[in-house]
Design a protein around this motif. Structure first.
Motif, PDB file in Angstrom:
ATOM      1  N   ALA A   7       1.149  -1.196  -0.171  1.00 60.53           N
ATOM      2  CA  ALA A   7      -0.218  -0.452   0.073  1.00 60.53           C
ATOM      3  C   ALA A   7       0.560   1.012   0.222  1.00 60.53           C
ATOM      4  O   ALA A   7       2.257   1.172   0.117  1.00 60.53           O
ATOM      5  N   THR A   8       0.417   2.496  -0.476  1.00 59.43           N
ATOM      6  CA  THR A   8       1.430   3.754  -0.201  1.00 59.43           C
ATOM      7  C   THR A   8      -0.125   4.787   0.238  1.00 59.43           C
ATOM      8  O   THR A   8      -1.495   4.408   0.396  1.00 59.43           O
ATOM      9  N   ARG A   9       0.638   5.505   1.216  1.00 58.02           N
ATOM     10  CA  ARG A   9       0.823   6.241   2.329  1.00 58.02           C
ATOM     11  C   ARG A   9       0.804   7.840   2.098  1.00 58.02           C
ATOM     12  O   ARG A   9       1.788   7.932   1.674  1.00 58.02           O
ATOM     13  N   VAL A  10       0.090   8.637   2.484  1.00 53.98           N
ATOM     14  CA  VAL A  10       0.422   9.654   1.673  1.00 53.98           C
ATOM     15  C   VAL A  10      -0.158  10.617   2.816  1.00 53.98           C
ATOM     16  O   VAL A  10      -1.120  10.429   3.741  1.00 53.98           O
ATOM     17  N   VAL A  11       0.205  11.646   2.998  1.00 58.26           N
ATOM     18  CA  VAL A  11       0.067  12.728   4.045  1.00 58.26           C
ATOM     19  C   VAL A  11       0.179  14.307   3.319  1.00 58.26           C
ATOM     20  O   VAL A  11       1.308  14.723   2.224  1.00 58.26           O
ATOM     21  N   ILE A  12      -0.749  15.390   3.004  1.00 58.41           N
ATOM     22  CA  ILE A  12      -0.723  16.648   3.148  1.00 58.41           C
ATOM     23  C   ILE A  12      -1.092  17.035   4.562  1.00 58.41           C
ATOM     24  O   ILE A  12      -1.754  16.645   5.106  1.00 58.41           O
ATOM     25  N   GLY A  13      -0.508  18.136   4.673  1.00 59.44           N
ATOM     26  CA  GLY A  13      -1.107  19.601   5.585  1.00 59.44           C
ATOM     27  C   GLY A  13      -1.043  20.626   5.793  1.00 59.44           C
ATOM     28  O   GLY A  13       0.276  21.004   4.567  1.00 59.44           O
ATOM     29  N   ASP A  14      -1.167  21.485   6.746  1.00 61.49           N
ATOM     30  CA  ASP A  14      -1.023  22.751   6.825  1.00 61.49           C
ATOM     31  C   ASP A  14      -0.973  23.017   7.655  1.00 61.49           C
ATOM     32  O   ASP A  14      -1.384  23.613   8.210  1.00 61.49           O
ATOM     33  N   VAL A  15       0.546  24.024   7.486  1.00 60.31           N
ATOM     34  CA  VAL A  15       1.135  24.794   9.115  1.00 60.31           C
ATOM     35  C   VAL A  15      -0.308  26.090   9.349  1.00 60.31           C
ATOM     36  O   VAL A  15      -0.318  27.156   8.226  1.00 60.31           O
ATOM     37  N   ARG A  16      -0.317  26.109  10.526  1.00 61.10           N
ATOM     38  CA  ARG A  16      -0.980  27.761  10.654  1.00 61.10           C
ATOM     39  C   ARG A  16       0.084  28.563  10.690  1.00 61.10           C
ATOM     40  O   ARG A  16       0.775  28.519  11.796  1.00 61.10           O
TER      41      ARG A  16
ATOM     42  N   PHE B 194      -0.771  24.810  15.280  1.00 60.29           N
ATOM     43  CA  PHE B 194      -1.268  23.484  14.949  1.00 60.29           C
ATOM     44  C   PHE B 194      -1.311  23.463  13.854  1.00 60.29           C
ATOM     45  O   PHE B 194      -1.054  24.201  12.941  1.00 60.29           O
ATOM     46  N   ILE B 195      -1.479  22.288  13.548  1.00 59.53           N
ATOM     47  CA  ILE B 195      -1.253  21.684  12.038  1.00 59.53           C
ATOM     48  C   ILE B 195      -2.132  20.403  11.163  1.00 59.53           C
ATOM     49  O   ILE B 195      -2.946  19.977  12.363  1.00 59.53           O
ATOM     50  N   THR B 196      -3.652  21.399  10.894  1.00 59.71           N
ATOM     51  CA  THR B 196      -4.347  20.259   9.902  1.00 59.71           C
ATOM     52  C   THR B 196      -3.577  19.689   8.843  1.00 59.71           C
ATOM     53  O   THR B 196      -2.757  19.515   8.395  1.00 59.71           O
ATOM     54  N   CYS B 197      -4.280  18.223   9.288  1.00 62.65           N
ATOM     55  CA  CYS B 197      -3.735  17.529   7.934  1.00 62.65           C
ATOM     56  C   CYS B 197      -4.718  16.002   7.452  1.00 62.65           C
ATOM     57  O   CYS B 197      -5.496  15.766   7.982  1.00 62.65           O
ATOM     58  N   LEU B 198      -3.958  16.146   6.227  1.00 61.73           N
ATOM     59  CA  LEU B 198      -4.785  14.694   6.297  1.00 61.73           C
ATOM     60  C   LEU B 198      -4.149  13.478   5.771  1.00 61.73           C
ATOM     61  O   LEU B 198      -2.899  13.608   4.764  1.00 61.73           O
ATOM     62  N   VAL B 199      -4.501  12.112   6.262  1.00 63.22           N
ATOM     63  CA  VAL B 199      -3.428  11.049   5.860  1.00 63.22           C
ATOM     64  C   VAL B 199      -4.079  10.190   5.670  1.00 63.22           C
ATOM     65  O   VAL B 199      -5.169   9.304   5.789  1.00 63.22           O
ATOM     66  N   LEU B 200      -3.378   9.251   4.208  1.00 61.43           N
ATOM     67  CA  LEU B 200      -4.517   8.495   3.545  1.00 61.43           C
ATOM     68  C   LEU B 200      -3.605   6.724   2.859  1.00 61.43           C
ATOM     69  O   LEU B 200      -2.550   7.169   3.205  1.00 61.43           O
ATOM     70  N   GLU B 201      -3.852   6.065   2.776  1.00 63.57           N
ATOM     71  CA  GLU B 201      -3.631   4.929   2.335  1.00 63.57           C
ATOM     72  C   GLU B 201      -4.128   4.082   1.380  1.00 63.57           C
ATOM     73  O   GLU B 201      -5.036   4.244   1.629  1.00 63.57           O
ATOM     74  N   ILE B 202      -3.439   3.813  -0.157  1.00 64.21           N
ATOM     75  CA  ILE B 202      -4.333   3.662  -0.537  1.00 64.21           C
ATOM     76  C   ILE B 202      -3.341   2.296  -1.681  1.00 64.21           C
ATOM     77  O   ILE B 202      -2.289   2.076  -1.200  1.00 64.21           O
ATOM     78  N   PRO B 203      -4.076   0.562  -1.297  1.00 59.34           N
ATOM     79  CA  PRO B 203      -4.347  -0.268  -1.118  1.00 59.34           C
ATOM     80  C   PRO B 203      -3.572  -0.552  -3.105  1.00 59.34           C
ATOM     81  O   PRO B 203      -4.455   0.123  -3.829  1.00 59.34           O
ATOM     82  N   ASP B 204      -2.413  -1.099  -2.893  1.00 62.05           N
ATOM     83  CA  ASP B 204      -2.394  -1.355  -4.544  1.00 62.05           C
ATOM     84  C   ASP B 204      -3.029  -2.379  -5.196  1.00 62.05           C
ATOM     85  O   ASP B 204      -3.041  -1.646  -6.226  1.00 62.05           O
ATOM     86  N   ASP B 205      -3.969  -3.421  -4.978  1.00 64.37           N
ATOM     87  CA  ASP B 205      -4.707  -4.545  -5.409  1.00 64.37           C
ATOM     88  C   ASP B 205      -6.302  -3.577  -5.547  1.00 64.37           C
ATOM     89  O   ASP B 205      -7.501  -4.197  -5.699  1.00 64.37           O
ATOM     90  N   GLY B 206      -6.249  -2.457  -4.489  1.00 64.75           N
ATOM     91  CA  GLY B 206      -7.637  -1.297  -4.834  1.00 64.75           C
ATOM     92  C   GLY B 206      -9.251  -1.953  -3.459  1.00 64.75           C
ATOM     93  O   GLY B 206      -9.611  -2.220  -3.346  1.00 64.75           O
ATOM     94  N   LEU B 207      -7.942  -3.789  -2.293  1.00 67.07           N
ATOM     95  CA  LEU B 207      -9.046  -4.446  -2.225  1.00 67.07           C
ATOM     96  C   LEU B 207      -8.145  -4.977  -0.967  1.00 67.07           C
ATOM     97  O   LEU B 207      -7.295  -5.733  -0.661  1.00 67.07           O
ATOM     98  N   PRO B 208      -8.811  -4.256   0.071  1.00 67.28           N
ATOM     99  CA  PRO B 208     -10.128  -3.571   0.484  1.00 67.28           C
ATOM    100  C   PRO B 208     -10.230  -1.817   0.606  1.00 67.28           C
ATOM    101  O   PRO B 208      -8.837  -1.755  -0.573  1.00 67.28           O
ATOM    102  N   ALA B 209     -11.192  -1.230   0.976  1.00 68.31           N
ATOM    103  CA  ALA B 209     -10.857  -0.196  -0.009  1.00 68.31           C
ATOM    104  C   ALA B 209      -9.686   1.258   0.476  1.00 68.31           C
ATOM    105  O   ALA B 209      -9.812   0.804   1.522  1.00 68.31           O
ATOM    106  N   ALA B 210      -9.666   1.871  -0.047  1.00 69.42           N
ATOM    107  CA  ALA B 210      -8.517   2.885   0.626  1.00 69.42           C
ATOM    108  C   ALA B 210      -8.957   3.827   1.917  1.00 69.42           C
ATOM    109  O   ALA B 210     -10.357   3.780   1.197  1.00 69.42           O
ATOM    110  N   GLY B 211      -8.362   4.197   2.469  1.00 65.60           N
ATOM    111  CA  GLY B 211      -8.862   4.904   3.860  1.00 65.60           C
ATOM    112  C   GLY B 211      -8.072   5.680   4.342  1.00 65.60           C
ATOM    113  O   GLY B 211      -7.178   6.234   3.175  1.00 65.60           O
ATOM    114  N   MET B 212      -9.025   7.149   5.234  1.00 60.88           N
ATOM    115  CA  MET B 212      -8.132   8.126   4.941  1.00 60.88           C
ATOM    116  C   MET B 212      -8.983   8.386   6.297  1.00 60.88           C
ATOM    117  O   MET B 212      -9.937   7.950   6.980  1.00 60.88           O
TER     118      MET B 212
END
Length: 378
Positions: free
Chosen positions: A152-161, A217-235
């Protein structure tokens, strides 16, 4: 560059032509002064020498070198030309020092915000970063990709105040914790809890509290995207703007059912049911962005309508979509954004076969596009 030397010839000729009643010689100082703003010390010195030589020539034609007026003009012009040359040499040293400092700063910024790979696992990636401060490549926005211990691939995107250079320390805190924990924690809640612990523990040490004493503080969004699509991606969303999913011609905003507070606001454990699953099929595109995109204002004060604009753009591939957003965002904001802005466009390639082992991340030259993110597709 020819202008200062043409001026020397022109002023000298006019001064000789007008005779003893009009004195244009003092205007010759404009030649070295103008050259200093256009060229280096050598050409500045040459312009000064030519200006003094022209003043001597004027004196020869209009009364001789021994007259008090001409001697005073020659001495004054020589002194002023020498002063201009000295100031140009000082500026040259400062320019070299500034160039070295910029080179070091650019290297440090690129180490902190590493360009993501064009492809990672089954995903194709395009990205954009626009800093609100001139001469900087990054600021308070952040994003990163990493492979998990499983396929799986993990992604983070965020924003510092805050934005600009003052927020880089806080952004580095999240990026370091993410890169360290992405392959170590088996679950997404465990990874996000580790990010929260790291920020709560060390935020005061890296925050610029002297110039910005407010809450950090820091807002962020963290995702996990499996390679085969199963189970579903999550955030898991920690107070960040929701991503957009582009599925065919549909753009859907992926709102979190139970969003968490931003990192650094409080310490907490995160249960597995806080993951928001979503379907991410082959050919779909995911658009992640920071609030600098959707809060970009037009000259009339209107916010940028990202989801609506993304729905109107041809989404053939991540680069094309990002290019359209970039141009449209800058046109909307009048060519300059008031806040840092980051945008990721991620596509799951339709023909991907599952990989059993993590893919190494290789760095490719990034595309410096600029613009806001598109809305989600499903």
């Amino acid at each position: 560059m020819a202008v200062p030397f043409v001026l020397v010839v022109t002023i000298a000729a006019l001064d000789i032509y007008t005779g003893r009643d009009v004195h244009l010689g003092p205007l010759l100082v404009v030649a070295p002064a103008l050259t200093a703003s256009l060229a280096g010390p050598r050409l500045t010195a040459l312009a000064g020498v030519l200006a003094v030589a022209a003043q001597v020539l004027i004196a020869v034609f209009l009364g001789g070198l021994t007259t008090a007026n001409h001697v005073a003009q020659i001495i004054a012009l020589t002194a002023l030309s020498a002063l201009v040359l000295f100031m140009r040499c000082v500026r040259e040293r400062r320019d070299r020092a500034l160039s070295r400092a910029r080179s070091v700063a650019e290297t440090a910024q690129r180490v902190l915000l590493r360009p993501p790979p064009r492809r990672i696992g089954p995903l194709q990636v395009a990205w954009l970063y626009m800093s609100a401060e001139d001469e900087t490549e990054i600021g308070g926005d952040l994003f990163a990709f990493a492979r998990a211990a499983h396929a799986a691939t993990r992604v983070v995107i965020g924003d510092v105040r805050g934005n600009g250079l003052a927020a880089i320390g806080e952004a580095s805190l999240v990026l370091g914790a993410f890169r360290e924990g992405a392959h170590r924690y088996a679950t997404l809640p465990g990874l996000v809890a580790a990010l929260g612990d790291s920020v709560s523990r060390d935020l005061e040490d890296v925050s610029d509290t002297e110039h910005d004493p407010g809450e950090h503080f820091i807002t962020c969004l963290v995702l996990e995207i499996p390679d085969d699509g199963l189970p579903a991606a999550g955030m898991i969303n920690c107070g960040h703007p929701p991503p957009l999913l582009v599925h065919g011609q549909r753009v859907t905003v992926l709102y979190a059912r139970q969003p968490l507070p931003p990192l650094g606001v409080c310490e907490r454990t995160i249960e597995d049911d806080r993951i928001d699953p979503f379907t991410f099929e082959g050919g779909d595109m995911l658009v992640l962005y920071t609030d600098g995109v959707i809060e970009a204002r037009s000259p009339s004060g209107a916010f940028y309508p990202l989801a609506e604009r993304v729905a109107s753009f041809p989404a053939t591939n991540p680069d094309t979509l990002l290019h359209h957003i970039h141009r449209d965002l800058l046109a909307h904001a009048g060519g300059h954004l008031a806040d840092d802005a980051a945008l990721l466009v991620i596509e799951r390639t339709p023909s991907h076969r599952p990989h059993l082992t993590p893919h190494p991340i290789s760095h490719h030259r990034h595309h410096h596009l600029s613009g806001p993110p598109p809305p989600p597709g499903r």
